[in-house]
Scaffold this active site. Structure first.
Site, short mmCIF file in Angstrom:
data_model
loop_
_atom_site.label_atom_id
_atom_site.label_comp_id
_atom_site.label_asym_id
_atom_site.label_seq_id
_atom_site.Cartn_x
_atom_site.Cartn_y
_atom_site.Cartn_z
N ARG A 134 76.30 -83.49 -41.98
CA ARG A 134 76.47 -84.45 -40.88
C ARG A 134 75.63 -85.69 -41.17
O ARG A 134 74.44 -85.58 -41.46
CB ARG A 134 76.05 -83.83 -39.56
CG ARG A 134 76.16 -84.76 -38.36
CD ARG A 134 75.65 -84.09 -37.11
NE ARG A 134 76.49 -82.95 -36.74
CZ ARG A 134 76.04 -81.86 -36.14
NH1 ARG A 134 74.75 -81.74 -35.85
NH2 ARG A 134 76.86 -80.89 -35.82
N ARG A 248 64.93 -78.50 -28.24
CA ARG A 248 66.37 -78.37 -28.48
C ARG A 248 66.89 -79.75 -28.87
O ARG A 248 66.15 -80.72 -28.91
CB ARG A 248 67.06 -77.86 -27.20
CG ARG A 248 68.49 -77.32 -27.40
CD ARG A 248 68.52 -75.94 -28.04
NE ARG A 248 69.83 -75.59 -28.54
CZ ARG A 248 70.76 -74.91 -27.87
NH1 ARG A 248 70.52 -74.52 -26.64
NH2 ARG A 248 71.91 -74.62 -28.43
N LYS A 249 68.17 -79.87 -29.13
CA LYS A 249 68.72 -81.16 -29.53
C LYS A 249 68.64 -82.18 -28.39
O LYS A 249 68.45 -81.81 -27.22
CB LYS A 249 70.17 -81.01 -29.99
CG LYS A 249 71.16 -80.67 -28.88
CD LYS A 249 72.57 -80.61 -29.45
CE LYS A 249 73.61 -80.29 -28.37
NZ LYS A 249 74.97 -80.23 -28.91
N GLY A 506 86.30 -74.95 -29.49
CA GLY A 506 86.53 -73.59 -29.94
C GLY A 506 85.66 -72.54 -29.31
O GLY A 506 85.93 -71.34 -29.45
N CYS A 511 81.47 -78.52 -28.20
CA CYS A 511 81.39 -79.73 -29.02
C CYS A 511 82.57 -80.66 -28.76
O CYS A 511 82.47 -81.86 -28.96
CB CYS A 511 81.33 -79.35 -30.50
SG CYS A 511 79.87 -78.41 -30.96
N GLY A 512 83.69 -80.09 -28.30
CA GLY A 512 84.85 -80.90 -27.97
C GLY A 512 84.79 -81.54 -26.60
O GLY A 512 85.72 -82.22 -26.20
#
Length: 587
Positions: A134, A248-249, A506, A511-512
């Protein structure tokens, strides 16, 4: 912490070959936060003691706070992930055969966890021995040279190599093998790219207006702000340990238009344009996030910062999260959980303590974003603010591109534009800076006729899909091909008069971003006629723009093979679609 103030000027269009060049901006990493002062009412003051300390240049979790931590925190304690980059650990790791790596827990954790700090994700389940890489791509701006380089990387991996435009406005490339990584990292640096700090407990790609600098209606050009944020967070792509051990992110965006293309309500920090006493600056929203157990919209921090001085508050918020955020249950470690615990005013007080002068202005009432603005479509030909120039938005079906596609996109950017491409959070691409005299030739190019249409069907315009189980080990179902197939089948059955945004993800990690879609599909397993089959939880009602709202589950565990009739019914009942047989009979 060092205060940094810069004057940002809107780009002009001078008559030179460098008229669209973006200046690289630099920043100094912050210093350690001051000791805690008494906290919010009702909160044990000991809770405000920083949980990390600096040792040998890196921040580590203190011994006293290591009880009940999650497995990822233990991996960080065992070995500092950034050493793989900052102390060239990747050079040695890349020389070790995979079978040897697997024999040691330390090196196994390197390839499965720590390499994510370098933007490398091992696809152990789906592509053992191969990695997704990424990139950082502030504001989604990339060059033809960068695009060609990434194409050259994935081409060598054959059927395993491809690239995706992501929902955070950047590139991901697939098929990478470990022995090639040191050379790939050198190549990235040569073309002005980095993959550093793009995964795990780091700050993700700063998102901005994809039309920055070319939009006749923009509020502010977001490119210099996002360039500065990215340089600050990664210490000019050298690695910044001040921000690499977050709980975390963490996501950040800068808003530059009334359209809110950047989705501020789902970011941990969103800079919202606002003036105050004649000065330009930003009000701040904090805490937006998605996770399998909870999704939350960003809320006002009641803070405003001048436009020339955006970094100190970013650093102060990050340090507050780093110092005080929970490191236990991984599902409760995003920044909003800390805000909930401290209260928004208590959180704000902790941010103020970490500001250079321990001051932070209250929010301004002079918002510059027009709340009634109708979000614009960027597809097709659109005039730029620069006379005689246009940009062309093209549709990249679910964001997937091959090496030949990337080379051709780079050629089009060079031939017709300024050698630049813009990526969007809807996984599409914009070619800017096209002289109007060249538009007809561009629109007749085979790539735009056959693969990436500037005028996609209405239901394709807002179609987004995560990686799915083709490559991602966490995905429960296949998404990209299925999203296209379902949409194509639905298009044959109904006609719509406006775009309907449909997102596919998914798994519950979303993430979508199905919660922001008009109709969202989250992968799951379900049963049909006694057999276990792939299915989806269907979400409905997500809104974007100034009246943003997260969608809710409409129906759970729908078998994927039953989605077409369900979507057809939803489009007719909720979005004004007309069945095509009725449409034809009325003719």
């Amino acid at each position: 912490m060092s205060s940094l103030s810069l004057k940002f000027l809107a780009p002009s269009l001078p008559n030179s070959s460098n008229r669209f060049k973006t200046t690289r901006l630099h920043a100094t990493p912050p210093q350690t936060a001051a000791p805690p002062a008494p906290g919010p009412a009702g909160l044990d003051v000991s809770r405000l003691e920083p949980r990390v300390e600096e040792k040998d240049g890196y921040f580590v979790l203190k011994e006293k706070f290591r009880q009940g931590i999650n497995p990822q925190e233990k991996v960080k304690i065992e070995q500092e992930p950034m050493k793989l980059f900052m102390e060239n650990g990747i050079e040695e790791l890349a020389k070790i055969p995979l079978e040897e790596i697997e024999k040691s827990k330390l090196t196994k954790d390197d390839i499965d966890v720590r390499l994510k700090w370098l933007g490398l994700f091992h696809r152990r389940k789906q592509q053992y021995g191969r990695f997704m890489m990424r990139l950082k791509l502030p504001n989604g701006v990339t060059t033809s040279a960068q695009t060609r380089y990434l194409a050259s990387v994935i081409r060598k991996y054959g059927k395993d190599g491809c690239a995706d435009v992501t929902t955070r406005q950047n590139w991901q490339i697939r098929g990478v093998v470990l022995p090639d990584v040191p050379e790939i990292l050198k190549g990235l640096e040569e073309v002005g790219l980095t993959s550093l700090q793009s995964g795990m407990d780091n700050v993700r790609n700063p998102v901005g207006n994809p039309l920055a600098g070319i939009d006749p209606h923009e509020i502010v050009d977001t490119r210099p702000y996002n360039n500065l944020l990215s340089q600050y967070i990664t210490a000019n792509s050298r690695g910044n340990p001040a921000f690499t051990n977050l709980p975390r992110k963490w996501n950040v965006c800068v808003i530059g238009s009334h359209d809110l293309y950047e989705h501020p309500h789902i970011n941990d920090l969103a800079y919202m344009p606002a003036t105050k006493n004649g000065r330009f600056g930003f009000n701040l929203l904090v805490g937006g996030f998605f996770s399998p157990k909870r999704c939350a919209e960003a809320i006002p921090l009641d803070a405003w910062v001048p436009g020339d001085d955006i970094l100190p508050v970013c650093g102060a918020i990050l340090e507050t999260f780093r110092d005080l955020g929970s490191r236990g249950n991984r599902q409760k470690t995003r920044m909003m959980w800390l805000i909930d615990e401290l209260g928004i005013e208590g959180f704000r007080e902790e941010v103020v303590k970490r500001m250079p002068q321990q001051q932070l202005e209250r929010a301004s009432s002079e918002d510059l974003v027009q709340s009634q603005w109708e979000r614009r479509d960027y597809f097709g030909v659109n005039p730029q603010k620069q006379d005689g120039y246009s940009f062309v938005g093209i549709h990249i079906p679910v964001g997937r591109v091959q090496a030949d596609d990337m080379d051709e996109l780079a050629r089009l950017a060079d031939t017709y534009g300024s050698g630049e491409l813009r990526l969007t959070v809807e996984q599409n691409i914009i070619i800017p800076n096209i002289e109007n005299s060249k538009l007809e030739s561009l629109l007749n190019e085979p790539l735009l006729k056959d693969r990436f249409s500037p005028e996609p069907p209405l239901l394709m315009k807002g179609l987004v899909a995560c990686t799915g189980n083709q490559f991602c080990g966490q995905a429960i179902i296949e998404t990209k091909a299925r999203a296209l197939k379902v949409t194509e089948e639905v298009q044959r059955l109904v006609s719509v008069t406006k775009p309907v945004r449909m997102h596919w993800t998914g798994c519950p990690n979303t993430c979508g971003q199905v919660q922001v879609a008009d109709i969202g599909f989250m992968g799951c397993m379900t049963r049909k006629e006694g057999k276990v089959v792939e299915g989806a939880d269907v979400f409905l009602g997500g809104r974007i723009g100034s009246d943003s709202h997260l969608g809710d589950v409409y129906k759970k565990a729908v078998p994927c093979e039953d989605l077409v009739p369900l979507v057809v019914d939803l489009l007719v009942e909720k979005f004004g679609a007309v069945p095509r047989e009725r449409e034809e009979s009325e003719d």
